[in-house]
Enzyme design. Structure first.
Site, PDB file in Angstrom:
ATOM      1  N   TYR A  68       0.875  -1.184   0.000  1.00 48.02           N
ATOM      2  CA  TYR A  68       0.000   0.000   0.000  1.00 48.02           C
ATOM      3  C   TYR A  68       0.907   1.227   0.000  1.00 48.02           C
ATOM      4  O   TYR A  68       1.844   1.303   0.797  1.00 48.02           O
ATOM      5  CB  TYR A  68      -0.888  -0.010   1.250  1.00 48.02           C
ATOM      6  CG  TYR A  68      -1.774   1.211   1.393  1.00 48.02           C
ATOM      7  CD1 TYR A  68      -2.902   1.380   0.584  1.00 48.02           C
ATOM      8  CD2 TYR A  68      -1.497   2.192   2.345  1.00 48.02           C
ATOM      9  CE1 TYR A  68      -3.719   2.501   0.715  1.00 48.02           C
ATOM     10  CE2 TYR A  68      -2.316   3.305   2.487  1.00 48.02           C
ATOM     11  CZ  TYR A  68      -3.419   3.461   1.666  1.00 48.02           C
ATOM     12  OH  TYR A  68      -4.232   4.567   1.800  1.00 48.02           O
ATOM     13  N   ASP A  98       9.480   2.533  -0.494  1.00 46.86           N
ATOM     14  CA  ASP A  98       8.472   3.234   0.300  1.00 46.86           C
ATOM     15  C   ASP A  98       8.702   2.862   1.766  1.00 46.86           C
ATOM     16  O   ASP A  98       8.323   1.780   2.222  1.00 46.86           O
ATOM     17  CB  ASP A  98       7.063   2.835  -0.164  1.00 46.86           C
ATOM     18  CG  ASP A  98       5.980   3.567   0.629  1.00 46.86           C
ATOM     19  OD1 ASP A  98       6.336   4.278   1.591  1.00 46.86           O
ATOM     20  OD2 ASP A  98       4.788   3.415   0.294  1.00 46.86           O
ATOM     21  N   LYS A 107       4.636   9.106   8.667  1.00 46.29           N
ATOM     22  CA  LYS A 107       4.471   8.645  10.056  1.00 46.29           C
ATOM     23  C   LYS A 107       5.538   9.202  11.006  1.00 46.29           C
ATOM     24  O   LYS A 107       5.440  10.334  11.445  1.00 46.29           O
ATOM     25  CB  LYS A 107       4.426   7.117  10.092  1.00 46.29           C
ATOM     26  CG  LYS A 107       3.292   6.573   9.184  1.00 46.29           C
ATOM     27  CD  LYS A 107       3.057   5.115   9.363  1.00 46.29           C
ATOM     28  CE  LYS A 107       2.168   4.550   8.289  1.00 46.29           C
ATOM     29  NZ  LYS A 107       0.763   4.499   8.577  1.00 46.29           N
TER      30      LYS A 107
HETATM   31  C1  LIG Z   1       3.997   2.010   3.181  1.00 42.41           C
HETATM   32  C2  LIG Z   1       2.996   3.132   3.148  1.00 42.41           C
HETATM   33  N1  LIG Z   1       3.063   4.049   2.162  1.00 42.41           N
HETATM   34  C3  LIG Z   1       2.228   5.077   2.102  1.00 42.41           C
HETATM   35  C4  LIG Z   1       1.233   5.231   3.037  1.00 42.41           C
HETATM   36  C5  LIG Z   1       0.315   6.411   2.939  1.00 42.41           C
HETATM   37  O1  LIG Z   1       0.557   7.281   4.002  1.00 42.41           O
HETATM   38  P1  LIG Z   1      -0.584   8.289   4.511  1.00 42.41           P
HETATM   39  O2  LIG Z   1      -1.634   7.457   5.174  1.00 42.41           O
HETATM   40  O3  LIG Z   1       0.156   9.185   5.479  1.00 42.41           O
HETATM   41  O4  LIG Z   1      -1.070   9.017   3.325  1.00 42.41           O
HETATM   42  C6  LIG Z   1       1.113   4.301   4.085  1.00 42.41           C
HETATM   43  C7  LIG Z   1       0.082   4.396   5.136  1.00 42.41           C
HETATM   44  O5  LIG Z   1      -0.936   4.864   5.109  1.00 42.41           O
HETATM   45  C8  LIG Z   1       2.018   3.227   4.135  1.00 42.41           C
HETATM   46  O6  LIG Z   1       1.945   2.306   5.086  1.00 42.41           O
HETATM   47  N1  LIG Z   2      -2.026   0.724   6.646  1.00 44.71           N
HETATM   48  C1  LIG Z   2      -2.219   2.129   6.766  1.00 44.71           C
HETATM   49  C2  LIG Z   2      -0.894   2.726   6.989  1.00 44.71           C
HETATM   50  O1  LIG Z   2       0.110   2.141   7.147  1.00 44.71           O
HETATM   51  C3  LIG Z   2      -3.132   2.427   7.889  1.00 44.71           C
HETATM   52  C4  LIG Z   2      -3.339   3.892   8.178  1.00 44.71           C
HETATM   53  C5  LIG Z   2      -4.510   4.495   7.483  1.00 44.71           C
HETATM   54  O2  LIG Z   2      -4.678   4.290   6.284  1.00 44.71           O
HETATM   55  O3  LIG Z   2      -5.252   5.215   8.146  1.00 44.71           O
END
Ligand SMILES: Cc1ncc(COP(=O)(O)O)c(C=O)c1O
Ligand SMILES: N[C@H](C=O)CCC(=O)O
Length: 426
Positions: free
Chosen positions: A143, A235, A263
């Site tokens: 993701y 990522d 994060k």
């Molecule tokens: C590996 C990874 N990339 C990108 C994202 C996207 O980050 P955000 O939720 O801060 O948009 C997330 C989590 O949501 C993630 O776990």
């Molecule tokens: N898996 C997502 C981030 O690592 C969970 C956070 C979210 O989407 O709110």
């Protein structure tokens, strides 16, 4: 456990916010309990408005590595908030933060944005602008945020949904390969020869549950990107500053061209970043012509919280060995508990992130993760939360430890897991 007030607020929120949440993973869609409405966090614990206290193994999906409301992070915000909220103009803390991030993560340059999604979107546009190519390769179960280009066969909340609203014209340039399967990547490159701008991967996936990439696989991705002139993007939105100061790439000794952060980099405030080689980074506006912008990017309060977090991690390298030790204890003792109950299971752990899969002995990719016993996972999760261990409500997420977790927290978790197993035997 009583959740009356939480239920009341959650139900009222649904009137105004779709599903009652601002991100789907928070909704406990798979569980029969209402999500606790959280009012406070301190160290490894969180508290809800019904007066329940939980040991937190979600940690804002990995962001709160120092634990909740770490005093240094809180002070870093208090110190500036009277004078600096937002200017949309350069501030000195941006320089200090960029220097600290580049030196700590060992990258040439960085651009700060407001989320992990913005970071990955920027990295892809940068790769396209730099190479002049238009396709990307991503991996099933990874993701990278909520932009259309990443949602094909994605993990996290997407794993359990049938999506609408995706622009097929944009998505046609996303090629999905299988995690840890080099043949699928070679096939993608052979079929799309000089068209692939970038390969993007979570070097340790956290969004199909924890699934580490094999070292030879990441090395081969590096070689194939060199061969075809494509940009390799790690990522590290989850793994950056979590698995080490240099992220997951230090564990593998494989250097990507670009890295995305989120994060932890904002100390729990909204932040993301893309960083990497100067040769590519300088294509970004206003130095180059790959457009990226953001009214709130580099916000002074966020930068201060991120700076305090990374500085503290850098000054205390023992934090990483402590978290490794505690997470190792958790893995070892859970293994004992589940084995004693004759369960088939597998625990995937890398450093302070881990996932329990029931009903399978090995998980190396998304298909294998989806074959695990989702019903047993669901009842385990519900049991743990009811007994005050706050864990991700979906199989396709990771559990995290923080610097603030104690042996006692881990022992408590194991004790409840043992209780769960005995309740199943009855
Ligand atoms: C590996 C990874 N990339 C990108 C994202 C996207 O980050 P955000 O939720 O801060 O948009 C997330 C989590 O949501 C993630 O776990
Ligand atoms: N898996 C997502 C981030 O690592 C969970 C956070 C979210 O989407 O709110």
């Amino acid at each position: 456990m009583r959740l009356d007030k939480s239920k009341e607020i959650f139900d009222k929120t649904k009137r105004y916010i779709p599903g009652g949440v601002n991100s789907p993973v928070r909704a406990f869609k798979n569980l029969s309990i209402t999500p606790p409405v959280i009012s406070k966090g301190k160290g490894s614990h969180i508290f809800d408005i019904d007066g329940n206290e939980y040991i937190d193994f979600v940690l804002s999906w990995g962001a709160m590595i120092l634990g909740h409301c770490d005093p240094d992070v809180v002070n870093s915000i208090k110190e500036v908030v009277e004078d600096q909220i937002a200017f949309g103009a350069p501030t000195e803390i941006e320089y200090k933060m960029a220097k600290l991030v580049c030196e700590t993560a060992q990258i040439d340059m960085v651009r700060f944005v407001n989320s992990g999604t913005e970071a990955t979107m920027t990295a892809i546009r940068l790769a396209k602008g730099y190479t002049g190519k238009k396709k990307i390769v991503k991996f099933a179960g990874c993701y990278h945020g909520h932009h259309d280009i990443f949602l094909k066969e994605a993990g996290s909340a997407v794993a359990e949904l049938r999506l609408k609203g995706i622009d097929e014209d944009i998505v046609k340039n996303t090629i999905v390969a299988e995690y840890n399967n080099l043949d699928s990547v070679e096939k993608a490159f052979k079929e799309n020869k000089d068209e692939i701008a970038a390969v993007i991967i979570e070097p340790v996936a956290g969004n199909m549950g924890v699934v580490p990439a094999k070292k030879e696989f990441l090395q081969a991705l590096r070689e194939i990107c060199n061969l075809y002139g494509s940009v390799l993007i790690f990522d590290e939105v989850i793994t950056g500053f979590r698995l080490s100061l240099k992220g997951a790439r230090a564990l593998y000794n494989v250097e990507p061209d670009l890295i995305t952060f989120g994060k932890i980099i904002g100390g729990g405030l909204p932040c993301g970043a893309v960083g990497g080689k100067k040769e590519i980074m300088q294509f970004l506006t206003p130095q180059g012509n790959v457009f990226q912008a953001g009214t709130m990017s580099g916000n002074p309060i966020v930068m201060n919280a991120g700076y305090a977090t990374i500085k503290k991690l850098k000054e205390n390298p023992h934090f990483y060995s402590n978290m490794e030790m505690l997470a190792g204890k958790l893995e070892k003792e859970l293994t004992q508990v589940f084995s004693n109950s004759n369960l088939t299971f597998c625990i995937n752990r890398v450093g302070s992130m881990l996932t329990i899969f029931f009903g399978v002995e090995k998980v190396e990719n998304f298909e294998m993760a989806k074959m695990s016993d989702l019903d047993l996972f669901r009842s385990f999760t519900e049991y743990m939360i009811k007994k005050h261990s706050y864990v991700p409500s979906s199989q396709f997420e990771a559990m995290f430890l923080s610097v603030a977790h104690s042996e006692n927290d881990v022992e408590k978790f194991v004790e409840i897991a043992e209780e769960f197993c005995s309740s199943k035997r009855k």
